[in-house]
Design a protein around this motif. Structure first.
Motif, short mmCIF file in Angstrom:
data_model
loop_
_atom_site.label_atom_id
_atom_site.label_comp_id
_atom_site.label_asym_id
_atom_site.label_seq_id
_atom_site.Cartn_x
_atom_site.Cartn_y
_atom_site.Cartn_z
N ASN A 1 20.73 39.63 48.93
CA ASN A 1 19.74 39.71 47.86
C ASN A 1 19.18 41.11 47.67
OD1 ASN A 1 20.01 36.97 47.33
ND2 ASN A 1 18.46 36.40 48.86
N ASP A 2 19.04 41.88 48.74
CA ASP A 2 18.53 43.24 48.59
C ASP A 2 19.48 44.09 47.74
OD1 ASP A 2 16.34 42.60 50.09
OD2 ASP A 2 17.09 43.50 51.95
N ARG A 3 20.79 43.97 48.03
CA ARG A 3 21.76 44.72 47.23
C ARG A 3 21.75 44.25 45.78
NH1 ARG A 3 27.47 45.67 50.49
NH2 ARG A 3 26.61 46.85 52.25
N ALA A 4 21.66 42.93 45.59
CA ALA A 4 21.66 42.39 44.23
C ALA A 4 20.46 42.91 43.45
CB ALA A 4 21.65 40.86 44.28
N THR A 5 19.29 42.94 44.09
CA THR A 5 18.08 43.42 43.42
C THR A 5 18.21 44.90 43.07
OG1 THR A 5 16.73 41.81 44.59
CG2 THR A 5 15.59 43.72 43.65
N THR A 6 18.68 45.70 44.02
CA THR A 6 18.83 47.14 43.79
C THR A 6 19.85 47.42 42.70
OG1 THR A 6 18.29 47.57 46.11
CG2 THR A 6 19.35 49.35 44.88
N SER B 1 27.75 52.34 47.01
CA SER B 1 27.43 53.32 48.03
C SER B 1 26.35 52.76 48.95
CB SER B 1 26.93 54.62 47.39
OG SER B 1 26.42 55.50 48.37
N LYS B 2 26.69 52.58 50.22
CA LYS B 2 25.70 52.09 51.18
C LYS B 2 24.65 53.14 51.49
CE LYS B 2 28.95 48.94 53.47
NZ LYS B 2 29.64 48.59 54.75
N THR B 3 25.05 54.42 51.48
CA THR B 3 24.10 55.48 51.82
C THR B 3 23.09 55.71 50.70
OG1 THR B 3 25.67 57.14 51.01
CG2 THR B 3 25.72 56.63 53.37
N ARG C 1 23.48 64.51 42.14
CA ARG C 1 22.36 64.50 41.21
C ARG C 1 21.45 63.32 41.51
NH1 ARG C 1 26.67 65.28 37.47
NH2 ARG C 1 26.23 63.29 36.44
N GLN C 2 20.55 63.00 40.57
CA GLN C 2 19.57 61.94 40.77
C GLN C 2 20.27 60.59 40.94
OE1 GLN C 2 20.12 63.59 38.00
NE2 GLN C 2 20.09 62.25 36.19
N PRO C 3 19.58 59.63 41.57
CA PRO C 3 20.17 58.30 41.75
C PRO C 3 20.59 57.69 40.42
CG PRO C 3 18.18 58.53 43.07
CD PRO C 3 18.25 59.75 42.20
N GLU D 1 23.60 52.31 45.62
CA GLU D 1 23.78 52.32 44.16
C GLU D 1 25.25 52.12 43.83
OE1 GLU D 1 22.59 56.18 42.80
OE2 GLU D 1 24.45 57.13 43.46
N PHE D 2 25.48 51.69 42.61
CA PHE D 2 26.84 51.62 42.08
C PHE D 2 27.27 53.01 41.62
CE2 PHE D 2 25.53 47.13 41.08
CZ PHE D 2 26.44 46.52 41.93
N GLN D 3 28.54 53.32 41.87
CA GLN D 3 29.13 54.58 41.43
C GLN D 3 30.51 54.32 40.86
OE1 GLN D 3 29.12 56.61 45.19
NE2 GLN D 3 27.02 57.32 45.00
N THR D 4 30.93 55.16 39.95
CA THR D 4 32.27 55.06 39.37
C THR D 4 33.23 55.99 40.09
OG1 THR D 4 31.49 54.42 37.17
CG2 THR D 4 33.66 55.45 37.30
N GLU D 5 34.35 55.44 40.52
CA GLU D 5 35.45 56.23 41.07
C GLU D 5 36.62 56.16 40.10
OE1 GLU D 5 34.50 55.76 45.84
OE2 GLU D 5 36.24 54.73 44.97
N ILE D 6 37.31 57.28 39.92
CA ILE D 6 38.41 57.37 38.96
C ILE D 6 39.71 57.64 39.70
CG2 ILE D 6 39.32 58.57 36.94
CD1 ILE D 6 36.50 59.27 36.13
N GLU D 7 40.74 56.90 39.31
CA GLU D 7 42.09 57.10 39.85
C GLU D 7 43.06 57.21 38.68
OE1 GLU D 7 43.01 53.95 42.57
OE2 GLU D 7 40.96 53.87 43.34
#
Length: 411
Positions: free
Chosen positions: A390-395, A88-90, A363-365, A93-99
């Protein structure tokens, strides 16, 4: 085998338990109960069979989960799911999507396998279990049972979730891919010609049969060399669609078709019909057979575009339908898309659904990444590093460390 359990809290579901498996050992252990359930569900499809999904799940690890509902020792419902990691760019964070799980193998239809005697109770319990798991989006595309989807969506609180039924059009919006034309087949090919086709179409097919097949000018037959003719079919398909979709997209889609056809061939469920002029393939159709439900699913066509004449497509489909009738099939399914030619063979639309569910309030991050997705998320961190992000990798690394720390604290 690790089995994850959760007991439904609904009083009406006393004796019902919900479990899920996300390992191959666990999935293999389900086989006897799953195949027994297949025999009970008249609304099932070959794409929800244990054998079909085994091929999808064996190709991947950490990207699928099967939620099951049981009454005592009887399996009464299954919902196969595919998990993917979304960055998620906004929210950074990483998020799980289900299909739907069958989409790991590009299955034509998805949804629930269910014992009709326990349908509402079991599907409701599965929906309740899903609400306790972390995900940002749940989407099921190509589900045929509106009734079962209704049971499922009613279990989600409207205050907490946003439920949508989405359209799905392809070919620059020209084709509604949720319409699935199907022909209900009669008991004989002659009856099909007389009852399902217009007079003009009937006369045209009979004329083509006399001119090209009965005369011996062309031959129509099921292939005996699957690998050779699958490749030849897809080469013809790519030659046509590369000009429309672009060469790389056409190559990728042809690869998807290859997976489906080879999966069908592995279990003796492939019917690949070929029209030839001597040794030259004029055209071919790939089908997935469903002997249990007596359905024949048309998947993909390839045609030599340098060969002239309207007889090629007409003979391929009409003679494939003849084979289906002669072998006891009750439905010839053109699958996704309302292309006009399909209705000339007597097809009527069956509506598939595309369901999407999202939480209304976030909910929370970090709350939307399933533990099942940690390995895939770690691989994404590595790709961020390799791409210099690197910023994304660190986060992303910090998010995974926090989740692992919280998991250790919970133990």
């Amino acid at each position: 085998m690790t089995v994850h359990r959760a007991i439904s809290e609904q009083g009406s579901a006393a004796g019902l338990r919900v479990e899920y498996v996300d390992s191959l050992n666990g999935f293999h252990a389900l086989r006897p109960a799953w195949e027994a359930l297949e025999q009970k569900d008249a609304e099932g499809t070959v794409f929800l069979s244990w054998a079909w999904l085994r091929q999808a799940f064996e190709r991947t690890t950490g990207r699928w989960r099967v939620i099951t509902a049981w009454v005592d020792q009887d399996l009464v419902a299954v919902l196969p799911l595919k998990h993917r990691v979304h960055w998620s760019k906004t929210r950074t964070e990483f998020q799980t999507e289900i299909e739907a799980g069958g989409r790991l193998l590009w299955s034509e239809y998805t949804g629930f396998l269910c014992d009709p005697a326990h349908e509402e109770m079991a599907i409701t319990a599965i929906a309740n279990r899903l609400q306790s798991l972390p995900w940002i989006k749940l989407s099921l595309r190509y589900v045929l049972s509106e009734r079962r989807v209704g049971i499922f969506t009613r279990a989600f609180s409207q205050d907490a979730h946003r439920v949508r039924f989405k359209p799905y059009r392809i070919n620059r919006g020209e084709t509604d891919n949720l319409l699935c034309p199907q022909v209900q087949l009669p008991g004989s090919y002659d009856q099909y010609l007389s009852d399902c086709l217009s007079r003009n179409t009937r006369q045209k097919i009979k004329r083509f049969e006399r001119k090209f097949l009965e005369s011996g000018a062309l031959t129509f037959a099921a292939t005996t060399d699957h690998t050779r003719d699958i490749n030849a079919l897809l080469t013809l398909w790519q030659a046509k669609w590369a000009q429309v979709k672009g060469a790389e997209t056409a190559r990728q889609v042809a690869g998807n078709y290859l997976q489906v056809l080879m999966a069908a061939q592995k279990f003796g469920l492939l019917y690949l019909s070929v029209l030839r002029d001597g040794d030259r393939m004029l055209g071919a159709l790939g089908h997935v057979l469903d002997p249990h439900h007596k359905r024949m699913h048309f998947i993909v066509a390839g045609r030599d575009e340098t060969a002239r004449g309207h007889h090629i497509g007409a003979l391929l489909h009409s003679q494939s339908i003849r084979w289906a009738i002669d072998n006891g099939y009750g439905v010839y399914d053109f699958c996704h898309g309302n292309e006009s030619y399909k209705y000339g063979y007597g097809a009527k639309d069956v509506q598939a659904l595309y369901l999407s569910i999202r939480p209304r309030k976030l909910r929370q991050p970090g709350a939307y990444l399933d533990a099942l997705s940690h390995k895939e998320a770690l691989a994404r961190v590595l790709s961020f590093i390799e791409e210099g992000q690197n910023d994304r990798a660190t986060t992303g690394t910090r998010q995974l460390l926090n989740l692992l720390h919280n998991g250790d604290m919970a133990r």
